[in-house]
Design a protein around this motif. Structure first.
Motif, PDB file in Angstrom:
ATOM      1  N   TYR A  12       0.787  -0.918   0.441  1.00 21.61           N
ATOM      2  CA  TYR A  12      -0.307  -0.089   0.122  1.00 21.61           C
ATOM      3  C   TYR A  12       0.993   1.458   0.304  1.00 21.61           C
ATOM      4  CZ  TYR A  12      -3.250   3.243   1.667  1.00 21.61           C
ATOM      5  OH  TYR A  12      -4.465   4.537   1.157  1.00 21.61           O
ATOM      6  N   GLU A  13       1.696   1.052   0.395  1.00 17.53           N
ATOM      7  CA  GLU A  13       2.969   2.673   1.152  1.00 17.53           C
ATOM      8  C   GLU A  13       3.628   2.411  -0.345  1.00 17.53           C
ATOM      9  OE1 GLU A  13       5.295   2.426   4.227  1.00 17.53           O
ATOM     10  OE2 GLU A  13       6.523   0.686   3.475  1.00 17.53           O
ATOM     11  N   GLY A  17       2.443   6.452  -0.968  1.00 11.58           N
ATOM     12  CA  GLY A  17       3.843   6.829  -0.782  1.00 11.58           C
ATOM     13  C   GLY A  17       3.843   7.819  -2.174  1.00 11.58           C
ATOM     14  N   TYR A  33       5.458   8.378   4.958  1.00  5.06           N
ATOM     15  CA  TYR A  33       5.815   8.132   3.250  1.00  5.06           C
ATOM     16  C   TYR A  33       3.804   8.180   3.115  1.00  5.06           C
ATOM     17  CZ  TYR A  33       6.964   5.813  -0.908  1.00  5.06           C
ATOM     18  OH  TYR A  33       7.127   5.909  -2.461  1.00  5.06           O
ATOM     19  N   VAL A  34       3.540   7.520   3.562  1.00 10.87           N
ATOM     20  CA  VAL A  34       1.982   8.143   3.385  1.00 10.87           C
ATOM     21  C   VAL A  34       0.792   7.649   4.456  1.00 10.87           C
ATOM     22  CG1 VAL A  34       1.342   5.762   2.453  1.00 10.87           C
ATOM     23  CG2 VAL A  34       0.061   7.605   1.916  1.00 10.87           C
ATOM     24  N   TYR A  56       2.691   4.053  13.199  1.00  9.12           N
ATOM     25  CA  TYR A  56       2.119   4.867  11.833  1.00  9.12           C
ATOM     26  C   TYR A  56       1.060   4.005  10.933  1.00  9.12           C
ATOM     27  CZ  TYR A  56       4.048   4.537   6.706  1.00  9.12           C
ATOM     28  OH  TYR A  56       3.534   4.452   5.261  1.00  9.12           O
ATOM     29  N   PRO A  58      -0.382   3.323   7.895  1.00 12.74           N
ATOM     30  CA  PRO A  58      -0.341   4.106   5.956  1.00 12.74           C
ATOM     31  C   PRO A  58      -1.374   4.043   5.684  1.00 12.74           C
ATOM     32  CG  PRO A  58       0.222   1.621   6.503  1.00 12.74           C
ATOM     33  CD  PRO A  58      -0.021   1.868   7.829  1.00 12.74           C
ATOM     34  N   GLY A  69       6.193   2.655  10.658  1.00 11.71           N
ATOM     35  CA  GLY A  69       6.798   3.230   9.349  1.00 11.71           C
ATOM     36  C   GLY A  69       8.349   3.503   9.785  1.00 11.71           C
ATOM     37  N   TYR A  81      12.994   7.359   2.279  1.00 10.03           N
ATOM     38  CA  TYR A  81      11.620   6.102   2.735  1.00 10.03           C
ATOM     39  C   TYR A  81      11.561   4.699   2.852  1.00 10.03           C
ATOM     40  CZ  TYR A  81       8.729  10.181   3.518  1.00 10.03           C
ATOM     41  OH  TYR A  81       8.453  11.064   3.735  1.00 10.03           O
ATOM     42  N   CYS A  84       7.708  -0.343   5.102  1.00 12.28           N
ATOM     43  CA  CYS A  84       7.214  -0.560   7.044  1.00 12.28           C
ATOM     44  C   CYS A  84       7.916  -1.201   7.524  1.00 12.28           C
ATOM     45  CB  CYS A  84       5.782  -0.616   6.443  1.00 12.28           C
ATOM     46  SG  CYS A  84       5.000  -1.091   8.364  1.00 12.28           S
ATOM     47  N   TRP A 318      -0.858  12.919   3.503  1.00 13.91           N
ATOM     48  CA  TRP A 318       0.179  12.429   4.860  1.00 13.91           C
ATOM     49  C   TRP A 318      -0.281  13.451   6.230  1.00 13.91           C
ATOM     50  CZ3 TRP A 318       2.760  16.450   7.201  1.00 13.91           C
ATOM     51  CH2 TRP A 318       2.542  17.781   6.301  1.00 13.91           C
TER      52      TRP A 318
END
Length: 376
Positions: A12-13, A17, A33-34, A56, A58, A69, A81, A84, A318
């Motif tokens: 996902y990130e 992100g 990152y997001v 975190y 995300p 994160g 980045y 995760c 974010w």
């Protein structure tokens, strides 16, 4: 361990992100990152780079089951980045998740993370409560495994009368003899916080040593995010009191304070001599320090507190950021803070104006662009 939870977060990130452009972020405050960021975690120097983990989520710009994160930097200003690092995927943290913690290096070169694992349990009265224990994860700076021995500290390791619902935020470090120490915060019999010291020979098998300091309902209620380190010939116990009432330099709500004093390593006795507020602003919490390779003590923090986390731009991708890291020193019994000297390397041409009356329409030659370092 359910690796699918971590892989889902990483996928996902990586997609969402990467879609956030640098122009949508601050220039030198680190953001997630997001999604959501709160406490900085695992602030450390490892394998030639500064590592900054963080609380975190995300998937959304609000608090939810906590992941860690991960980002790295060579200069504390520009962050890369990484995927995760931790997800709520083991039996001891598969509810509210992997709460705050810290990092150090092991003898074999691997990185040891220590964090608060949280799971919801039904109590005898039928109520669901979060149980907080301390766990570890071991990795290479990119991927981390949670060993079967988790949790490594539980309420059974605390003095009688201490709460298993409020026992968190381990700050770990290596002693000169190679052993491991960690300070956590916990809720005592009088309903206020304390800082407890634990030690381990190998990083896996931990035992209680002593209570370094108690709140005694004098500095807020529960404490959070402790740190314990030598600084310029003194010893500092830094932490975040919750529910402070305004008095002197302390403001209402969540503060960060530092007890400055001395420490007898033989008897594990901390003697406080002075206490101070670490930042007068209300958007400052969850501090964590690390030792730079050149010996500087550097501090980061969450550039936010819990009271205003709902104040966010509509449609933001974010939310949450960390401070520009600061160097710490002691002078005349108080901690002084300066922006990290790495900022000097990114300064451009110096522009100087004097005897100028600044009004709303004032334009000053040579001062423009997105980022400026102003001395007025």
């Amino acid at each position: 361990m359910n690796d699918l939870t971590l892989q889902k977060a990483r996928a996902y990130e990586a997609e969402h992100g990467a879609a956030i452009t640098p122009a949508e972020r601050p220039a030198y405050h680190m953001t997630p990152y997001v999604g959501w960021l709160n406490d900085p975690n695992g602030f450390s120097y490892y394998k030639g780079k500064y590592h900054q983990f963080y609380q975190y989520n995300p998937y959304d710009v609000r608090w939810a089951p906590m992941h860690w994160g991960h980002a790295v930097s060579s200069d504390l200003l520009h962050w890369e980045y990484l995927p995760c690092a931790l997800a709520p995927d083991s039996p001891v943290d598969n509810g509210p998740g992997c709460f705050s913690g810290s990092a150090t290096e092991m003898d074999d070169g691997r990185q040891l993370l220590m964090y608060t694992s949280v799971v919801a349990e039904k109590q005898p009265n039928g109520e669901m409560r979060d149980i907080q224990t301390q766990s570890i994860a071991i990795g290479d700076g990119l991927d981390y495994e949670k060993p079967a021995c988790n949790p490594v500290l539980t309420q059974k390791d605390l003095p009688e009368g201490f709460s298993r619902f409020d026992f968190r935020d381990p700050k770990i470090w290596r002693e000169a003899d190679g052993t491991y120490s960690a300070v956590t915060v916990c809720l005592t019999e009088d309903g206020s916080g304390a800082a407890a010291l634990f030690q381990s020979a190998d990083g896996f098998d931990w035992h209680f040593v002593t209570v370094l300091e108690r709140c005694n309902n004098q500095y807020g209620k529960m404490w959070e995010c402790p740190d314990f380190f030598p600084l310029d010939g003194k010893q500092v116990l830094m932490l975040g009191p919750m529910e402070m009432l305004p008095k002197g330099e302390f403001h209402n709500g969540h503060n960060v304070i530092a007890f400055i004093g001395s420490y007898d390593k033989a008897t594990h006795t901390f003697t406080k001599e002075n206490v101070q507020l670490m930042d007068g602003g209300i958007d400052f919490y969850a501090t964590q320090t690390t030792l730079a390779p050149d010996g500087r003590r550097i501090m980061t923090a969450w550039l936010q507190t819990w009271s205003d986390t709902e104040d966010k731009p509509q449609g933001c991708k974010w939310f949450g950021q960390t401070i520009c890291p600061r160097e710490l020193h002691i002078k005349d019994g108080r901690i002084l803070q300066t922006p990290v000297r790495e900022l000097d390397a990114v300064h451009g041409k110096r522009t100087f104006h004097e005897n100028v009356t600044v009004q709303s329409e004032t334009s000053l030659e040579g001062i423009k662009g997105r980022v400026a370092d102003l001395t007025v």
